[in-house]
Scaffold this active site. Structure first.
Site, PDB file in Angstrom:
ATOM      1  N   GLY A   1       0.813  -1.219   0.000  1.00 55.34           N
ATOM      2  CA  GLY A   1       0.000   0.000   0.000  1.00 55.34           C
ATOM      3  C   GLY A   1       0.841   1.261   0.000  1.00 55.34           C
ATOM      4  O   GLY A   1       1.889   1.321   0.641  1.00 55.34           O
TER       5      GLY A   1
ATOM      6  N   ASP B   1       5.833   6.522   2.924  1.00 51.57           N
ATOM      7  CA  ASP B   1       6.620   6.258   1.719  1.00 51.57           C
ATOM      8  C   ASP B   1       7.268   7.527   1.185  1.00 51.57           C
ATOM      9  O   ASP B   1       7.920   7.486   0.134  1.00 51.57           O
ATOM     10  CB  ASP B   1       5.722   5.681   0.604  1.00 51.57           C
ATOM     11  CG  ASP B   1       5.028   4.393   1.006  1.00 51.57           C
ATOM     12  OD1 ASP B   1       5.500   3.745   1.951  1.00 51.57           O
ATOM     13  OD2 ASP B   1       4.005   4.054   0.377  1.00 51.57           O
TER      14      ASP B   1
ATOM     15  N   GLN C   1      11.769  13.097   2.384  1.00 51.23           N
ATOM     16  CA  GLN C   1      12.461  14.081   1.557  1.00 51.23           C
ATOM     17  C   GLN C   1      13.941  13.770   1.449  1.00 51.23           C
ATOM     18  O   GLN C   1      14.587  13.342   2.398  1.00 51.23           O
ATOM     19  CB  GLN C   1      12.268  15.477   2.158  1.00 51.23           C
ATOM     20  CG  GLN C   1      12.822  16.617   1.309  1.00 51.23           C
ATOM     21  CD  GLN C   1      12.617  17.962   1.986  1.00 51.23           C
ATOM     22  OE1 GLN C   1      12.032  18.051   3.064  1.00 51.23           O
ATOM     23  NE2 GLN C   1      13.106  19.026   1.364  1.00 51.23           N
TER      24      GLN C   1
ATOM     25  N   CYS D   1      10.196  20.336   0.138  1.00 50.87           N
ATOM     26  CA  CYS D   1       9.354  19.837   1.232  1.00 50.87           C
ATOM     27  C   CYS D   1       7.877  20.111   0.943  1.00 50.87           C
ATOM     28  O   CYS D   1       6.995  19.340   1.347  1.00 50.87           O
ATOM     29  CB  CYS D   1       9.767  20.447   2.561  1.00 50.87           C
ATOM     30  SG  CYS D   1       9.642  22.259   2.635  1.00 50.87           S
TER      31      CYS D   1
ATOM     32  N   GLU E   1      10.784   0.150  -2.537  1.00 52.42           N
ATOM     33  CA  GLU E   1       9.567   0.789  -3.054  1.00 52.42           C
ATOM     34  C   GLU E   1       9.923   2.092  -3.768  1.00 52.42           C
ATOM     35  O   GLU E   1      10.667   2.911  -3.233  1.00 52.42           O
ATOM     36  CB  GLU E   1       8.605   1.063  -1.901  1.00 52.42           C
ATOM     37  CG  GLU E   1       7.272   1.618  -2.315  1.00 52.42           C
ATOM     38  CD  GLU E   1       6.331   1.735  -1.119  1.00 52.42           C
ATOM     39  OE1 GLU E   1       5.199   1.248  -1.211  1.00 52.42           O
ATOM     40  OE2 GLU E   1       6.754   2.302  -0.093  1.00 52.42           O
TER      41      GLU E   1
ATOM     42  N   LYS F   1     -13.887  18.885   8.629  1.00 50.36           N
ATOM     43  CA  LYS F   1     -14.743  18.694   7.459  1.00 50.36           C
ATOM     44  C   LYS F   1     -13.915  18.566   6.186  1.00 50.36           C
ATOM     45  O   LYS F   1     -14.229  17.760   5.303  1.00 50.36           O
ATOM     46  CB  LYS F   1     -15.730  19.853   7.339  1.00 50.36           C
ATOM     47  CG  LYS F   1     -16.795  19.865   8.419  1.00 50.36           C
ATOM     48  CD  LYS F   1     -17.710  21.077   8.279  1.00 50.36           C
ATOM     49  CE  LYS F   1     -18.763  21.104   9.373  1.00 50.36           C
ATOM     50  NZ  LYS F   1     -19.636  22.300   9.279  1.00 50.36           N
TER      51      LYS F   1
ATOM     52  N   HIS G   1       9.014  25.461   6.472  1.00 48.16           N
ATOM     53  CA  HIS G   1       9.076  24.052   6.074  1.00 48.16           C
ATOM     54  C   HIS G   1       7.643  23.545   6.015  1.00 48.16           C
ATOM     55  O   HIS G   1       6.842  23.822   6.910  1.00 48.16           O
ATOM     56  CB  HIS G   1       9.888  23.287   7.128  1.00 48.16           C
ATOM     57  CG  HIS G   1      10.050  21.825   6.860  1.00 48.16           C
ATOM     58  ND1 HIS G   1      10.733  21.343   5.770  1.00 48.16           N
ATOM     59  CD2 HIS G   1       9.629  20.732   7.559  1.00 48.16           C
ATOM     60  CE1 HIS G   1      10.736  20.006   5.819  1.00 48.16           C
ATOM     61  NE2 HIS G   1      10.062  19.630   6.879  1.00 48.16           N
TER      62      HIS G   1
ATOM     63  N   ASN H   1       6.056  15.660   9.283  1.00 52.98           N
ATOM     64  CA  ASN H   1       7.241  16.264   8.708  1.00 52.98           C
ATOM     65  C   ASN H   1       7.687  15.393   7.532  1.00 52.98           C
ATOM     66  O   ASN H   1       7.952  14.209   7.715  1.00 52.98           O
ATOM     67  CB  ASN H   1       8.338  16.314   9.778  1.00 52.98           C
ATOM     68  CG  ASN H   1       9.611  16.989   9.293  1.00 52.98           C
ATOM     69  OD1 ASN H   1       9.840  17.140   8.100  1.00 52.98           O
ATOM     70  ND2 ASN H   1      10.462  17.369  10.238  1.00 52.98           N
TER      71      ASN H   1
ATOM     72  N   TRP I   1      10.353  15.009   6.159  1.00 49.95           N
ATOM     73  CA  TRP I   1      11.659  14.383   6.312  1.00 49.95           C
ATOM     74  C   TRP I   1      11.543  12.951   6.844  1.00 49.95           C
ATOM     75  O   TRP I   1      12.478  12.169   6.743  1.00 49.95           O
ATOM     76  CB  TRP I   1      12.524  15.200   7.277  1.00 49.95           C
ATOM     77  CG  TRP I   1      12.985  16.514   6.722  1.00 49.95           C
ATOM     78  CD1 TRP I   1      12.969  16.912   5.417  1.00 49.95           C
ATOM     79  CD2 TRP I   1      13.539  17.607   7.458  1.00 49.95           C
ATOM     80  NE1 TRP I   1      13.477  18.187   5.289  1.00 49.95           N
ATOM     81  CE2 TRP I   1      13.833  18.634   6.524  1.00 49.95           C
ATOM     82  CE3 TRP I   1      13.814  17.826   8.805  1.00 49.95           C
ATOM     83  CZ2 TRP I   1      14.388  19.850   6.903  1.00 49.95           C
ATOM     84  CZ3 TRP I   1      14.359  19.035   9.183  1.00 49.95           C
ATOM     85  CH2 TRP I   1      14.647  20.041   8.253  1.00 49.95           C
TER      86      TRP I   1
ATOM     87  N   GLU J   1      10.354  15.439  15.203  1.00 49.17           N
ATOM     88  CA  GLU J   1       8.960  15.619  15.591  1.00 49.17           C
ATOM     89  C   GLU J   1       8.838  16.561  16.784  1.00 49.17           C
ATOM     90  O   GLU J   1       9.734  16.652  17.622  1.00 49.17           O
ATOM     91  CB  GLU J   1       8.339  14.266  15.964  1.00 49.17           C
ATOM     92  CG  GLU J   1       8.377  13.225  14.856  1.00 49.17           C
ATOM     93  CD  GLU J   1       7.785  11.893  15.309  1.00 49.17           C
ATOM     94  OE1 GLU J   1       7.174  11.857  16.399  1.00 49.17           O
ATOM     95  OE2 GLU J   1       7.926  10.905  14.572  1.00 49.17           O
TER      96      GLU J   1
ATOM     97  N   ASP K   1       4.785  12.221  20.890  1.00 44.17           N
ATOM     98  CA  ASP K   1       4.983  10.793  21.152  1.00 44.17           C
ATOM     99  C   ASP K   1       5.463  10.574  22.591  1.00 44.17           C
ATOM    100  O   ASP K   1       6.426  11.204  23.039  1.00 44.17           O
ATOM    101  CB  ASP K   1       6.027  10.215  20.194  1.00 44.17           C
ATOM    102  CG  ASP K   1       5.538  10.185  18.757  1.00 44.17           C
ATOM    103  OD1 ASP K   1       4.426  10.662  18.505  1.00 44.17           O
ATOM    104  OD2 ASP K   1       6.279   9.673  17.897  1.00 44.17           O
TER     105      ASP K   1
ATOM    106  N   GLU L   1       5.664  11.838  12.099  1.00 46.12           N
ATOM    107  CA  GLU L   1       4.277  12.224  12.318  1.00 46.12           C
ATOM    108  C   GLU L   1       4.014  12.370  13.811  1.00 46.12           C
ATOM    109  O   GLU L   1       4.534  11.601  14.621  1.00 46.12           O
ATOM    110  CB  GLU L   1       3.357  11.162  11.711  1.00 46.12           C
ATOM    111  CG  GLU L   1       1.916  11.594  11.577  1.00 46.12           C
ATOM    112  CD  GLU L   1       1.147  10.647  10.678  1.00 46.12           C
ATOM    113  OE1 GLU L   1       0.685  11.091   9.616  1.00 46.12           O
ATOM    114  OE2 GLU L   1       1.007   9.470  11.043  1.00 46.12           O
TER     115      GLU L   1
END
Length: 471
Positions: free
Chosen positions: A73, A78, A81, A87, A157, A212, A243, A268, A270, A274, A281, A305
């Site tokens: 998927g 995937d 940068q 970016c 990939e 939305k 960025h 991000n 990259w 984060e 996190d 992320e």
């Protein structure tokens, strides 16, 4: 949806020819050579271009692994940068993966490296009012055996690297992709129309607007303003200035004290670095959330992320871009319905390049376009209308010194415009030195004239004017 053949290259014809001759495709229109890399920082004698080798994916996969177009998927992880200042494009590609129907229209996911493989791939892009099918070979720029530009976290990939190459081709070279706004690529992937919000003046319902927009399949990106000296400067909270980030989700979460918190998820491009503040996190805020919500939100993945509170987001970020989908977008039925029309035109010295209202003697020579707004959008005898003015070809001409002029448009209620009428527009956009300016208005029903203008007189460019009235 049909698309014209970019540069008259027909994917099926070229692939059949390569298979018949038993050779792999080499693209004469975008060769694996220095001119496809760039002209200055990536020019033939530049340090960045030194040692670059063009290799096909089969040469980049360690044995016994084989290259794949898509592995398990196509997802936002995937898109990592590489050594190119695009970016904005990476943020857009990552956002594109959130709607698999739209993604499939762009990348043709059935492509592969096995069945009838001939070293040729193709992608569908929107370019200045029309869809084009863009052919590329799969020779990719590398250094020391690794991809120089975008790559997937999965080493075998290659869909994102090949899409970046197709986008570089329509824009002249890879270096022409340095610097930009994600909304530009959003539009080129969807044919949609982009709006932006200054977060210092965020409307009180902006979180709901974000929710939305994500449900409708719109593509969202965001950035932090900074001076030229602070480009990609990292704050102590590990946010990168100037960025482009993707916004990939918006969620309300209930804490153990029953308080509901609005969260947004950013990425991000990259693939690392984060936010380290509240709701990042493994932050302590997650201890107040149920295990089920933790698992659902996947809050601790190391992939660039992260979640943050919406209140923190609007304090730290400067700009939000939302690309609205148009009726022909292959998305769900929650997309709002639009009536649309588009016009092509040109500003030409001495003929139709009268500049802005600061040049009253020549302003009336600018091109004029008549539209009728006859859709009562909200039951108040007004039409909700989006007007977008796009200048054509500036990015493609960067190596020749091309640049975006500062452009805007004026909207007039009268059909016969005298000198005095021109001083009283019913509405107008801001002047901005961007590829496109877009603004939403609620205007009384009736007939209008739209006048696109450059800020300075005697500036030449082609443009596309699009008008969307919302039902």
């Amino acid at each position: 949806m049909s698309a014209s053949k970019y540069l008259n290259q027909d994917y099926e014809v070229l692939r059949r020819q390569c298979l018949k001759e038993g050779k792999l495709f080499c693209d004469p229109c975008f060769p694996a050579a220095s001119e496809s890399l760039g002209y200055n920082e990536l020019g033939p004698n530049s340090a960045k271009a030194k040692g670059v080798e063009w290799k096909r994916p089969g040469e980049l996969c360690p044995e016994p692994q084989k290259p794949q177009f898509i592995a398990e998927g196509a997802t936002r992880t995937d898109v990592c940068q590489g050594h190119l200042g695009d970016c904005w494009l990476m943020a857009s590609i990552a956002a594109l993966t959130l709607d698999q129907d739209i993604l499939a229209r762009v990348i043709h996911p059935e492509q592969n490296f096995t069945e009838n493989y001939a070293g040729i791939f193709h992608f569908r892009l929107w370019q200045y009012g029309e869809w084009v099918d863009v052919v590329v070979d799969d020779k990719l720029p590398t250094k020391n055996g690794e991809l120089l530009f975008v790559k997937s976290t999965e080493q075998t990939e290659f869909w994102s690297a090949l899409l970046e190459k197709a986008y570089a081709k329509v824009n002249g070279c890879y270096e022409n992709l340095s610097g930009g706004f994600a909304s530009e690529a959003h539009e080129d992937f969807t044919g949609g129309i982009a709006e932006w919000y200054s977060l210092s003046k965020a409307p009180p319902n902006l979180f709901n607007i974000i929710e939305k927009a994500l449900r409708r399949g719109s593509l969202l990106s965001t950035s932090i303003a900074a001076s030229d000296k602070e480009i990609e400067h990292r704050s102590t909270e590990k946010l990168v200035k100037r960025h482009a980030y993707s916004i990939t989700a918006a969620q309300k979460v209930r804490k153990s004290d029953t308080k509901v918190v609005e969260l947004v998820r950013l990425r991000n491009p990259w693939g690392h670095i984060e936010w380290n503040g509240a709701w990042s996190d493994r932050s302590k805020e997650w201890d107040q959330v149920s295990p089920e919500d933790k698992a659902k939100l996947n809050y601790s993945a190391e992939d660039g992320e992260f979640w943050m509170a919406y209140a923190d987001y609007i304090q730290r970020y400067s700009r939000l871009e939302i690309c609205n989908l148009t009726p022909d977008s292959p998305s769900n039925d929650s997309v709002r319905c639009w009536n649309s029309c588009q016009f092509e035109g040109s500003w030409k010295k001495g003929i139709s390049a009268g500049g802005c209202l600061n040049f009253p003697a020549t302003f009336s020579t600018n091109p004029q376009f008549r539209v009728e707004l006859d859709i009562d959008s909200n039951g108040d005898n007004k039409c909700s209308v989006l007007v977008a003015l796009m200048q054509i070809g500036a990015r493609q001409a960067k190596q020749k010194g091309g640049k975006n002029y500062s452009i805007a448009f004026y909207i007039y209620k009268h059909l016969s415009l005298g000198p005095d009428d021109l001083q009283r527009p019913a509405a107008q956009s801001e002047f901005m030195p961007k590829r496109e300016v877009c603004q939403r208005f609620d205007l009384p029903l009736g007939e209008y004239v739209i006048i696109p203008a450059t800020y300075g007189a005697n500036q030449e460019a082609d443009f596309l004017l699009r008008v969307f009235s919302e039902k």
